[in-house]
Motif scaffolding. Structure first.
Motif, PDB file in Angstrom:
ATOM      1  N   GLU A 120     -10.298  -6.980   0.778  1.00 42.70           N
ATOM      2  CA  GLU A 120      -9.516  -6.317   1.828  1.00 42.70           C
ATOM      3  C   GLU A 120      -9.508  -4.804   1.634  1.00 42.70           C
ATOM      4  O   GLU A 120      -9.652  -4.051   2.597  1.00 42.70           O
ATOM      5  CB  GLU A 120      -8.083  -6.844   1.877  1.00 42.70           C
ATOM      6  CG  GLU A 120      -7.319  -6.219   3.029  1.00 42.70           C
ATOM      7  CD  GLU A 120      -5.940  -6.807   3.266  1.00 42.70           C
ATOM      8  OE1 GLU A 120      -5.313  -6.367   4.246  1.00 42.70           O
ATOM      9  OE2 GLU A 120      -5.489  -7.670   2.504  1.00 42.70           O
ATOM     10  N   CYS A 121      -9.377  -4.349   0.398  1.00 41.88           N
ATOM     11  CA  CYS A 121      -9.405  -2.904   0.145  1.00 41.88           C
ATOM     12  C   CYS A 121     -10.762  -2.311   0.528  1.00 41.88           C
ATOM     13  O   CYS A 121     -10.836  -1.245   1.140  1.00 41.88           O
ATOM     14  CB  CYS A 121      -9.079  -2.619  -1.323  1.00 41.88           C
ATOM     15  SG  CYS A 121      -7.361  -2.994  -1.763  1.00 41.88           S
ATOM     16  N   GLY A 142       0.781  -1.215   0.000  1.00 39.00           N
ATOM     17  CA  GLY A 142       0.000   0.000   0.000  1.00 39.00           C
ATOM     18  C   GLY A 142       0.820   1.274   0.000  1.00 39.00           C
ATOM     19  O   GLY A 142       0.261   2.354   0.058  1.00 39.00           O
ATOM     20  N   CYS A 143       2.142   1.185  -0.040  1.00 40.51           N
ATOM     21  CA  CYS A 143       2.965   2.394  -0.015  1.00 40.51           C
ATOM     22  C   CYS A 143       3.241   2.858  -1.433  1.00 40.51           C
ATOM     23  O   CYS A 143       2.983   2.173  -2.399  1.00 40.51           O
ATOM     24  CB  CYS A 143       4.283   2.110   0.688  1.00 40.51           C
ATOM     25  SG  CYS A 143       4.061   1.770   2.442  1.00 40.51           S
ATOM     26  N   ASN A 151     -10.768  -0.528 -10.411  1.00 36.90           N
ATOM     27  CA  ASN A 151     -10.835  -1.617  -9.444  1.00 36.90           C
ATOM     28  C   ASN A 151     -10.954  -1.030  -8.044  1.00 36.90           C
ATOM     29  O   ASN A 151     -10.619   0.134  -7.820  1.00 36.90           O
ATOM     30  CB  ASN A 151      -9.635  -2.565  -9.574  1.00 36.90           C
ATOM     31  CG  ASN A 151      -8.318  -1.850  -9.345  1.00 36.90           C
ATOM     32  OD1 ASN A 151      -8.052  -1.372  -8.241  1.00 36.90           O
ATOM     33  ND2 ASN A 151      -7.491  -1.763 -10.376  1.00 36.90           N
ATOM     34  N   VAL A 152     -11.438  -1.830  -7.121  1.00 35.12           N
ATOM     35  CA  VAL A 152     -11.714  -1.355  -5.759  1.00 35.12           C
ATOM     36  C   VAL A 152     -10.448  -0.806  -5.108  1.00 35.12           C
ATOM     37  O   VAL A 152     -10.455   0.275  -4.521  1.00 35.12           O
ATOM     38  CB  VAL A 152     -12.347  -2.478  -4.902  1.00 35.12           C
ATOM     39  CG1 VAL A 152     -12.426  -2.063  -3.438  1.00 35.12           C
ATOM     40  CG2 VAL A 152     -13.732  -2.837  -5.431  1.00 35.12           C
ATOM     41  N   CYS A 153      -9.341  -1.527  -5.217  1.00 30.30           N
ATOM     42  CA  CYS A 153      -8.105  -1.073  -4.579  1.00 30.30           C
ATOM     43  C   CYS A 153      -7.616   0.233  -5.195  1.00 30.30           C
ATOM     44  O   CYS A 153      -7.085   1.096  -4.488  1.00 30.30           O
ATOM     45  CB  CYS A 153      -7.034  -2.147  -4.647  1.00 30.30           C
ATOM     46  SG  CYS A 153      -7.429  -3.606  -3.641  1.00 30.30           S
ATOM     47  N   GLY A 154      -7.811   0.403  -6.483  1.00 26.53           N
ATOM     48  CA  GLY A 154      -7.433   1.656  -7.127  1.00 26.53           C
ATOM     49  C   GLY A 154      -8.258   2.820  -6.627  1.00 26.53           C
ATOM     50  O   GLY A 154      -7.736   3.915  -6.379  1.00 26.53           O
ATOM     51  N   VAL A 155      -9.559   2.600  -6.471  1.00 23.29           N
ATOM     52  CA  VAL A 155     -10.445   3.651  -5.958  1.00 23.29           C
ATOM     53  C   VAL A 155     -10.065   3.995  -4.519  1.00 23.29           C
ATOM     54  O   VAL A 155      -9.897   5.159  -4.171  1.00 23.29           O
ATOM     55  CB  VAL A 155     -11.932   3.229  -6.047  1.00 23.29           C
ATOM     56  CG1 VAL A 155     -12.827   4.176  -5.263  1.00 23.29           C
ATOM     57  CG2 VAL A 155     -12.386   3.158  -7.503  1.00 23.29           C
TER      58      VAL A 155
END
Length: 162
Positions: free
Chosen positions: A40-41, A23-24, A77-81
């Motif tokens: 998870e995101c 996530g960094c 995608n969810v993690c991108g958002v």
């Protein structure tokens, strides 16, 4: 020339190190999100943004994430958002989830990813802490839940979504 080679090795080493810090980011490039699942995101966004207050608040945050996901102006995608800079709580993808709110977030994330939406959120793609007010005339509030106020951005003249 040798100096340039050493610099390239150092930059590569830093990038590899950063990629192991889920996530960094390094030089504006996000690393580690690909290692997280969509669930998870989603859990992390709901957990940190709703203050673990209620399933209703979590569902509302999850609905905003999905509304953004369906808009071409946002990542696909969810993690991108969730990982988009300056959009969600700082450290949302890296801070530990430490209490029983994580269990509730996991349950609600499953529901959202299976299609559940908070009907009160409507088309809102934005929210902020409840009780705050801003001087903008394009914020149309649709719901208060989980310690947040959810709003759509609308053209004040036409009422159409922006």
């Amino acid at each position: 020339m040798a100096r340039l080679g050493r610099l390239a090795i150092q930059v590569t080493a830093l990038a590899v190190l950063a990629s192991n810090l889920g996530g960094c980011s390094f030089l504006g490039i996000n690393f580690g999100m690909a290692q997280m699942s969509e669930k998870e995101c989603m859990m992390r966004a709901m957990y940190f943004e709703s203050n673990r207050s209620s399933s209703e608040g979590m569902l509302a945050v999850g609905t905003v994430v999905m509304n953004r996901l369906n808009d071409p102006r946002y990542p696909k995608n969810v993690c991108g958002v969730v990982g988009q800079k300056n959009q969600f709580a700082q450290g949302v993808l890296t801070k530990p989830m430490t209490d029983s709110g994580a269990v509730l977030a996991a349950q609600v994330a499953d529901q959202v990813l299976r299609g559940a939406r908070h009907p009160g959120v409507q088309n809102a793609q934005h929210f902020h802490t409840a009780g705050m007010r801003f001087p903008y005339n394009n914020m149309y509030y649709v719901l208060e839940a989980g310690g947040n106020e959810f709003y759509e951005k609308r053209d004040p003249r036409t009422g159409r979504l922006l």
